[in-house]
Design a protein around this motif. Structure first.
Motif, PDB file in Angstrom:
ATOM      1  N   SER A 117       0.830  -1.211   0.000  1.00 18.10           N
ATOM      2  CA  SER A 117       0.000   0.000   0.000  1.00 18.10           C
ATOM      3  C   SER A 117       0.862   1.259   0.000  1.00 18.10           C
ATOM      4  CB  SER A 117      -0.932   0.015   1.214  1.00 18.10           C
ATOM      5  OG  SER A 117      -1.882  -1.013   1.117  1.00 18.10           O
ATOM      6  N   ALA A 118       1.905   1.259   0.817  1.00 17.66           N
ATOM      7  CA  ALA A 118       2.799   2.425   0.876  1.00 17.66           C
ATOM      8  C   ALA A 118       3.538   2.609  -0.446  1.00 17.66           C
ATOM      9  CB  ALA A 118       3.781   2.273   2.033  1.00 17.66           C
ATOM     10  N   VAL A 119       3.973   1.524  -1.064  1.00 21.37           N
ATOM     11  CA  VAL A 119       4.644   1.613  -2.364  1.00 21.37           C
ATOM     12  C   VAL A 119       3.668   2.158  -3.409  1.00 21.37           C
ATOM     13  CG1 VAL A 119       5.657   0.265  -4.253  1.00 21.37           C
ATOM     14  CG2 VAL A 119       6.419  -0.110  -1.898  1.00 21.37           C
ATOM     15  N   ASP A 120       2.436   1.718  -3.390  1.00 27.92           N
ATOM     16  CA  ASP A 120       1.432   2.237  -4.327  1.00 27.92           C
ATOM     17  C   ASP A 120       1.234   3.742  -4.144  1.00 27.92           C
ATOM     18  OD1 ASP A 120       1.047  -0.265  -5.465  1.00 27.92           O
ATOM     19  OD2 ASP A 120      -0.778  -0.685  -4.310  1.00 27.92           O
ATOM     20  N   LEU A 121       1.165   4.190  -2.905  1.00 25.25           N
ATOM     21  CA  LEU A 121       1.030   5.623  -2.637  1.00 25.25           C
ATOM     22  C   LEU A 121       2.243   6.395  -3.147  1.00 25.25           C
ATOM     23  CD1 LEU A 121      -0.372   5.419   0.997  1.00 25.25           C
ATOM     24  CD2 LEU A 121      -1.598   6.289  -1.012  1.00 25.25           C
ATOM     25  N   ALA A 122       3.445   5.881  -2.883  1.00 24.57           N
ATOM     26  CA  ALA A 122       4.669   6.543  -3.344  1.00 24.57           C
ATOM     27  C   ALA A 122       4.741   6.545  -4.868  1.00 24.57           C
ATOM     28  CB  ALA A 122       5.896   5.850  -2.748  1.00 24.57           C
ATOM     29  N   ARG A 123       4.309   5.463  -5.484  1.00 21.31           N
ATOM     30  CA  ARG A 123       4.347   5.367  -6.946  1.00 21.31           C
ATOM     31  C   ARG A 123       3.484   6.452  -7.590  1.00 21.31           C
ATOM     32  NH1 ARG A 123       3.289   0.067  -7.639  1.00 21.31           N
ATOM     33  NH2 ARG A 123       5.493  -0.399  -7.574  1.00 21.31           N
ATOM     34  N   GLN A 124       2.370   6.784  -6.966  1.00 25.58           N
ATOM     35  CA  GLN A 124       1.515   7.852  -7.495  1.00 25.58           C
ATOM     36  C   GLN A 124       2.268   9.175  -7.582  1.00 25.58           C
ATOM     37  OE1 GLN A 124      -2.140   8.080  -5.246  1.00 25.58           O
ATOM     38  NE2 GLN A 124      -2.473   5.869  -5.415  1.00 25.58           N
ATOM     39  N   HIS A 125       3.086   9.476  -6.569  1.00 24.95           N
ATOM     40  CA  HIS A 125       3.889  10.701  -6.577  1.00 24.95           C
ATOM     41  C   HIS A 125       5.053  10.591  -7.551  1.00 24.95           C
ATOM     42  CE1 HIS A 125       1.836  12.758  -3.327  1.00 24.95           C
ATOM     43  NE2 HIS A 125       1.857  11.638  -2.626  1.00 24.95           N
ATOM     44  N   ALA A 126       5.671   9.436  -7.599  1.00 29.35           N
ATOM     45  CA  ALA A 126       6.847   9.251  -8.452  1.00 29.35           C
ATOM     46  C   ALA A 126       6.494   9.389  -9.929  1.00 29.35           C
ATOM     47  CB  ALA A 126       7.485   7.887  -8.183  1.00 29.35           C
ATOM     48  N   THR A 127       5.328   8.927 -10.317  1.00 32.31           N
ATOM     49  CA  THR A 127       4.959   8.980 -11.727  1.00 32.31           C
ATOM     50  C   THR A 127       4.578  10.392 -12.177  1.00 32.31           C
ATOM     51  OG1 THR A 127       2.698   8.321 -11.208  1.00 32.31           O
ATOM     52  CG2 THR A 127       4.211   6.579 -11.849  1.00 32.31           C
ATOM     53  N   LYS A 128       4.223  11.254 -11.249  1.00 34.92           N
ATOM     54  CA  LYS A 128       3.879  12.634 -11.616  1.00 34.92           C
ATOM     55  C   LYS A 128       5.083  13.368 -12.186  1.00 34.92           C
ATOM     56  CE  LYS A 128       0.149  13.208  -8.311  1.00 34.92           C
ATOM     57  NZ  LYS A 128      -0.288  13.862  -7.080  1.00 34.92           N
ATOM     58  N   GLY A 129       6.243  13.201 -11.548  1.00 34.79           N
ATOM     59  CA  GLY A 129       7.440  13.898 -12.004  1.00 34.79           C
ATOM     60  C   GLY A 129       8.185  13.150 -13.097  1.00 34.79           C
ATOM     61  N   GLY A 130       8.072  11.843 -13.081  1.00 39.35           N
ATOM     62  CA  GLY A 130       8.716  11.031 -14.105  1.00 39.35           C
ATOM     63  C   GLY A 130      10.223  10.931 -14.000  1.00 39.35           C
ATOM     64  N   ASN A 131      10.800  11.332 -12.858  1.00 33.54           N
ATOM     65  CA  ASN A 131      12.252  11.243 -12.728  1.00 33.54           C
ATOM     66  C   ASN A 131      12.695  10.597 -11.414  1.00 33.54           C
ATOM     67  OD1 ASN A 131      11.446  13.363 -11.120  1.00 33.54           O
ATOM     68  ND2 ASN A 131      13.174  14.672 -11.631  1.00 33.54           N
ATOM     69  N   CYS A 132      11.761  10.015 -10.672  1.00 40.01           N
ATOM     70  CA  CYS A 132      12.083   9.412  -9.381  1.00 40.01           C
ATOM     71  C   CYS A 132      11.590   7.972  -9.330  1.00 40.01           C
ATOM     72  CB  CYS A 132      11.420  10.180  -8.240  1.00 40.01           C
ATOM     73  SG  CYS A 132      11.992  11.865  -8.049  1.00 40.01           S
ATOM     74  N   GLY A 133      12.280   7.195  -8.536  1.00 43.64           N
ATOM     75  CA  GLY A 133      11.843   5.843  -8.240  1.00 43.64           C
ATOM     76  C   GLY A 133      11.429   5.764  -6.786  1.00 43.64           C
ATOM     77  N   ILE A 134      11.391   4.562  -6.265  1.00 52.26           N
ATOM     78  CA  ILE A 134      10.937   4.347  -4.896  1.00 52.26           C
ATOM     79  C   ILE A 134      12.021   3.605  -4.120  1.00 52.26           C
ATOM     80  CG2 ILE A 134       9.181   3.228  -3.465  1.00 52.26           C
ATOM     81  CD1 ILE A 134       7.315   3.581  -5.930  1.00 52.26           C
ATOM     82  N   LEU A 135      12.289   4.076  -2.915  1.00 51.19           N
ATOM     83  CA  LEU A 135      13.273   3.451  -2.039  1.00 51.19           C
ATOM     84  C   LEU A 135      12.564   2.957  -0.781  1.00 51.19           C
ATOM     85  CD1 LEU A 135      16.236   2.809  -1.413  1.00 51.19           C
ATOM     86  CD2 LEU A 135      16.404   5.071  -0.350  1.00 51.19           C
ATOM     87  N   VAL A 190       9.709   8.352  -2.142  1.00 47.99           N
ATOM     88  CA  VAL A 190      10.018   8.753  -3.507  1.00 47.99           C
ATOM     89  C   VAL A 190      11.456   9.269  -3.466  1.00 47.99           C
ATOM     90  CG1 VAL A 190       9.434  10.377  -5.337  1.00 47.99           C
ATOM     91  CG2 VAL A 190       7.621   9.359  -3.944  1.00 47.99           C
ATOM     92  N   SER A 191      12.304   8.775  -4.386  1.00 45.46           N
ATOM     93  CA  SER A 191      13.722   9.097  -4.313  1.00 45.46           C
ATOM     94  C   SER A 191      14.315   9.372  -5.690  1.00 45.46           C
ATOM     95  CB  SER A 191      14.481   7.932  -3.665  1.00 45.46           C
ATOM     96  OG  SER A 191      15.869   8.159  -3.703  1.00 45.46           O
ATOM     97  N   GLU A 192      15.017  10.486  -5.803  1.00 41.44           N
ATOM     98  CA  GLU A 192      15.736  10.806  -7.035  1.00 41.44           C
ATOM     99  C   GLU A 192      16.937   9.893  -7.232  1.00 41.44           C
ATOM    100  OE1 GLU A 192      16.689  14.953  -6.922  1.00 41.44           O
ATOM    101  OE2 GLU A 192      14.631  15.561  -7.365  1.00 41.44           O
ATOM    102  N   ALA A 193      17.388   9.239  -6.155  1.00 34.38           N
ATOM    103  CA  ALA A 193      18.535   8.334  -6.233  1.00 34.38           C
ATOM    104  C   ALA A 193      18.175   7.008  -6.890  1.00 34.38           C
ATOM    105  CB  ALA A 193      19.112   8.094  -4.840  1.00 34.38           C
ATOM    106  N   VAL A 194      16.888   6.765  -7.066  1.00 33.88           N
ATOM    107  CA  VAL A 194      16.411   5.526  -7.677  1.00 33.88           C
ATOM    108  C   VAL A 194      15.855   5.879  -9.058  1.00 33.88           C
ATOM    109  CG1 VAL A 194      14.788   3.606  -7.468  1.00 33.88           C
ATOM    110  CG2 VAL A 194      15.845   4.565  -5.416  1.00 33.88           C
TER     111      VAL A 194
END
Length: 79
Positions: free
Chosen positions: A27-45, A58-62
């Motif tokens: 569930s937490a990964v799904d929530l983070a993925r929603q934010h990560a896909t908005k910018g298109g330059n971050c992954g999830i850690l 949400v992490s720019e390092a990923v």
């Protein structure tokens, strides 16, 4: 329990029952993925701080589209 940090880009997952761990993390990964896909330059850690405490962020390092895991068992969530 899943709680959101002030920036809204990280989630602290704390469980008291191991049977719900996967559901909470997913569930937490799904929530983070929603934010990560908005910018298109971050992954999830996903960081494990203790057997019952994780941070999903949400992490720019990923790279975008990826989810990485790491261990930080040095003493609790650092969020």
């Amino acid at each position: 329990m899943i709680s959101t940090t002030e920036d809204g880009l990280s989630y602290v997952v704390k469980v008291t029952d191991a049977s719900v761990l996967d559901d909470y993390l997913n569930s937490a990964v799904d929530l983070a993925r929603q934010h990560a896909t908005k910018g298109g330059n971050c992954g999830i850690l996903v960081t494990r701080h203790a057997p019952d405490t994780f941070t999903v962020a949400v992490s720019e390092a990923v790279p975008f589209g990826e989810t990485h895991e790491r261990f930080d068992l040095g003493g609790g969530a650092d969020v």
